[in-house]
Motif scaffolding. Structure first.
Motif, PDB file in Angstrom:
ATOM      1  N   ARG A 151       4.984  34.982  34.434  1.00  0.00           N
ATOM      2  CA  ARG A 151       5.839  34.725  35.595  1.00  0.00           C
ATOM      3  C   ARG A 151       6.807  35.870  35.859  1.00  0.00           C
ATOM      4  N   SER A 193      -0.884  32.407  45.831  1.00  0.00           N
ATOM      5  CA  SER A 193      -1.391  31.555  46.898  1.00  0.00           C
ATOM      6  C   SER A 193      -2.818  31.944  47.274  1.00  0.00           C
ATOM      7  N   SER A 211      -2.979  23.301  36.307  1.00  0.00           N
ATOM      8  CA  SER A 211      -3.572  22.632  37.470  1.00  0.00           C
ATOM      9  C   SER A 211      -2.524  22.300  38.523  1.00  0.00           C
ATOM     10  N   LYS A 212      -1.370  21.866  38.072  1.00  0.00           N
ATOM     11  CA  LYS A 212      -0.293  21.531  39.009  1.00  0.00           C
ATOM     12  C   LYS A 212       0.129  22.770  39.798  1.00  0.00           C
ATOM     13  N   ILE A 213       0.305  23.884  39.106  1.00  0.00           N
ATOM     14  CA  ILE A 213       0.726  25.115  39.770  1.00  0.00           C
ATOM     15  C   ILE A 213      -0.386  25.645  40.678  1.00  0.00           C
ATOM     16  N   LYS A 215      -2.646  23.857  42.257  1.00  0.00           N
ATOM     17  CA  LYS A 215      -2.676  23.010  43.465  1.00  0.00           C
ATOM     18  C   LYS A 215      -1.542  23.369  44.405  1.00  0.00           C
ATOM     19  N   GLU A 216      -0.365  23.624  43.842  1.00  0.00           N
ATOM     20  CA  GLU A 216       0.783  24.004  44.679  1.00  0.00           C
ATOM     21  C   GLU A 216       0.519  25.304  45.444  1.00  0.00           C
ATOM     22  N   HIS A 217      -0.324  26.170  44.863  1.00  0.00           N
ATOM     23  CA  HIS A 217      -0.624  27.460  45.490  1.00  0.00           C
ATOM     24  C   HIS A 217      -1.987  27.466  46.189  1.00  0.00           C
ATOM     25  N   ASN A 218      -2.585  26.273  46.317  1.00  0.00           N
ATOM     26  CA  ASN A 218      -3.892  26.174  46.959  1.00  0.00           C
ATOM     27  C   ASN A 218      -4.892  27.145  46.319  1.00  0.00           C
TER      28      ASN A 218
END
Length: 433
Positions: A151, A193, A211-213, A215-218
């Protein structure tokens, strides 16, 4: 001011005093001043606790076999500093290092006088690589290895074609967090993204974070064991063979010369990453390119045989996860052999877990040290395992010479621990012949 190569190296290494300064603000400042070279790079970004370097090399080797010009940015170096910035596996020249350092130093001096503060050694090397690949010598592709975490790592300034997260383990906990979830969050920070992520992470709690991150970034996910698979893995004298299967391919009897099941995982991640490039960027890669690229890839310091009689192996198992994989590799390829292990590591690692793993595969262990600011002393390592009468020899050259005097031809010397340690030891043994 035009620097010589030696002046450049001395200046770069002098920045080590600044340690690690997470954050992208200094990189963003330098990229702005350099005309945003990072925007000109077709990159593949690789993060993870273990396996980054090997995965980078597998990707590079496959793309190179397909006829592409491929840059790599890796760390740390094993043989020479220049290898951190390489083109088709060849380190850039001393002259190019000097030119790059001369370009970045004025910016570093200027940045030093701002509220952001001066850049670290790693930030300087990263900026050098970005300028080199983005302005001086453009590539078809550049594969970037994350230095620490993801990050806030300085390489996270790039916007890649595809992202790879190899594994997640408890390493660098003082900086990245002391749970698998926290470390997975830091690694997943490289997801951008719309940019897919290929991963070999197996812990369910870590996969949930990734997976959560994603999905947030498509960002599409390709997970080892779910979206692509390895079958029929077998260890051979030359390395490993396996079958790779995904929705788009089924490649049988693939071969790698790198030993260990973890190298099969790294190779499969590389195959999936280049498969994505094939499918969505029309990158021309044949199955023969994949086969030949995998088989030809060699990464120094990873279960590398340096001598036949006696057998001497070096392996950069620099954290508990790395030691666990080393244990499995030794059991597969050196089963029944009498092994003496020479071990040295950095103080900030989980040394007790590492030493327990080393003890499991060793008939004898010698602890040593080397010249590095964070290196544990030989005696410090020995006292962590008092129940065994293992030896400590502070000077690693004396330790190696002492072991070799006692070692029979049918016995094995296994040297492992910090990659910085492996870099020094490897040179010494090869020089001895």
């Amino acid at each position: 001011m035009n620097m010589t190569y030696n002046e450049a190296i001395d200046w770069i290494h002098s920045r080590l005093r600044l340690g690690i300064k997470p954050g992208l603000s200094r990189m963003e400042w330098m990229m702005e001043r350099l005309g945003h070279p990072e925007r000109n790079i077709r990159a593949i970004h690789v993060a993870g606790t273990n396996g980054k370097g090997s995965t980078v090399s597998y990707i590079r080797s496959i793309l190179q076999e397909a006829g592409y010009l491929v840059g790599t940015f890796t760390s740390p170096y094993i043989e020479q500093f220049n290898e951190r910035i390489s083109v088709n596996e060849v380190p850039i020249s001393n002259e190019e290092i000097a030119i790059l350092a001369s370009k970045i130093k004025p910016l570093s001096d200027e940045l030093e006088n701002t509220e952001l503060g001066g850049p670290t050694e790693f930030e300087i090397i990263t900026a050098m690589s970005l300028y080199y690949f983005g302005k001086m010598n453009p590539m078809d592709f550049v594969v970037y290895e994350v230095g620490l975490g993801g990050r806030f790592d300085s390489t996270n300034i790039i916007y890649p074609l595809v992202t790879v997260i190899t594994t997640v383990g408890l390493d660098h906990t003082a900086i990245l967090g002391d749970t698998i979830e926290q470390i997975a969050f830091e690694k997943a920070g490289i997801i951008k993204s719309g940019v897919p992520v290929v991963t070999g992470v197996h812990q369910e709690e870590a996969l949930q974070v990734i997976s959560k991150i994603a999905k947030e970034h498509n960002a599409a996910e390709y997970i080892f064991g779910k979206d692509f698979f390895v079958y029929n893995q077998q260890s051979t004298e030359k390395g490993e063979t396996f079958t790779f299967q995904s929705e788009r391919s089924n490649s049988r009897d693939l071969q790698i010369t790198m030993k260990g099941s973890h190298q099969v995982l790294n190779a499969s991640l590389a195959i999936k990453a280049v498969e994505y490039l094939q499918t969505y960027f029309s990158v021309h890669i044949t199955e023969a390119d994949i086969r030949d690229g995998l088989e030809k890839m060699f990464w120094v310091g990873r279960f590398e045989k340096l001598c036949e009689k006696p057998l001497i192996y070096v392996d950069g198992a620099h954290n508990p996860e790395g030691v666990n994989e080393l244990v499995k590799t030794v059991k597969s390829h050196l089963n029944g052999k009498s092994i003496t292990t020479l071990f040295s590591a950095l103080q900030d690692k989980k040394l007790d877990d590492m030493i327990k793993g080393i003890d499991e595969i060793s008939d004898n262990v010698v602890f040593t040290s080397f010249d590095f600011p964070r290196a544990a002393s030989a005696e410090q390592l020995r006292t962590m395992f008092p129940e065994k009468k293992y030896e400590s020899i502070q000077n690693y050259k004396q330790a190696i010479d002492s072991i070799l005097l006692k070692l029979d031809e049918d016995q094995v010397l296994l040297i492992t621990g910090s990659l910085y340690f492996i870099s020094e030891v490897r040179k010494y043994i090869l020089k001895k012949g």
